[in-house]
Design an enzyme around this catalytic site. Structure first.
Site, short mmCIF file in Angstrom:
data_model
loop_
_atom_site.label_atom_id
_atom_site.label_comp_id
_atom_site.label_asym_id
_atom_site.label_seq_id
_atom_site.Cartn_x
_atom_site.Cartn_y
_atom_site.Cartn_z
N GLY A 1 2.52 0.91 3.94
CA GLY A 1 2.68 -0.39 4.57
C GLY A 1 2.05 -0.75 5.70
O GLY A 1 1.78 -1.82 6.02
N LYS B 1 2.07 -18.64 20.84
CA LYS B 1 1.22 -17.80 21.62
C LYS B 1 0.43 -16.83 20.91
O LYS B 1 -0.39 -16.35 21.24
CB LYS B 1 2.31 -17.36 22.69
N CYS C 1 0.90 -1.17 0.03
CA CYS C 1 0.08 0.03 -0.08
C CYS C 1 0.86 1.25 0.22
O CYS C 1 2.12 1.06 -0.26
CB CYS C 1 -1.02 -0.07 1.13
#
Ligand code: RB5
Length: 148
Positions: free
Chosen positions: A68, A140, A65
């Site tokens: 970013g 996690k 984009c």
């Protein structure tokens, strides 16, 4: 390696150079556009690219984009997508080696085509280390996705 490429209009200026780089790396490209410089919405491209990975049509993605940032925020909403905005070579390989990033986000208004080219090559050449501590941490992250 199968690699999906998607850009919004902000990322469009890097598109042609990135297609060349991906071809030069021997990547099989899943080209998700955008195909013109007309304004579009980056979440739509982040979703298309993330789905290409989650559905097994691509192993990794390059999402561009303007900054970013929007691309990174949007891509990381898809469970199983680990996107990093990397405008330097160190982050581009360490993001894969330690964090198992499967999407590289770039900002075409931040870096030029040759810096982007080097970063993409390094991202594609990097492999997850598989080290126990990194597996634990990536695990996690997956738990966070499920928890919230
Ligand atoms: C589009 O103007 C721009 O906001 C987008 O490309 C991106 O930079 C968002 O983070």
């Amino acid at each position: 390696m199968k690699v999906a490429l998607a850009c919004d209009h902000g990322g469009y200026p890097l598109r042609e150079r990135l297609l060349e780089v991906l071809a030069g790396c021997g990547a099989e490209v899943v080209d998700l556009g955008t195909f013109t410089p007309d304004p579009v919405d980056y979440p739509d491209y982040a979703e298309a690219l993330g789905l290409a990975i989650l559905q097994g049509r691509a192993e990794r993605g390059v999402l561009v984009c303007g900054s970013g940032v929007g691309a990174t925020v949007a891509a990381n909403k898809l469970p199983g997508i680990r996107a990093g905005c990397c405008h330097d070579c160190f982050s581009a390989h360490q993001g894969v080696e330690d964090d198992d990033c499967n999407v590289l986000c770039l900002g075409a208004r931040v870096i030029g085509p040759e810096a982007a080219a080097d970063i993409v090559k390094i991202f594609l050449g990097a492999k997850f280390s598989g080290a126990e501590r990194h597996r634990r941490r990536v695990g996690k992250v997956a738990i966070l996705e499920e928890k919230y």
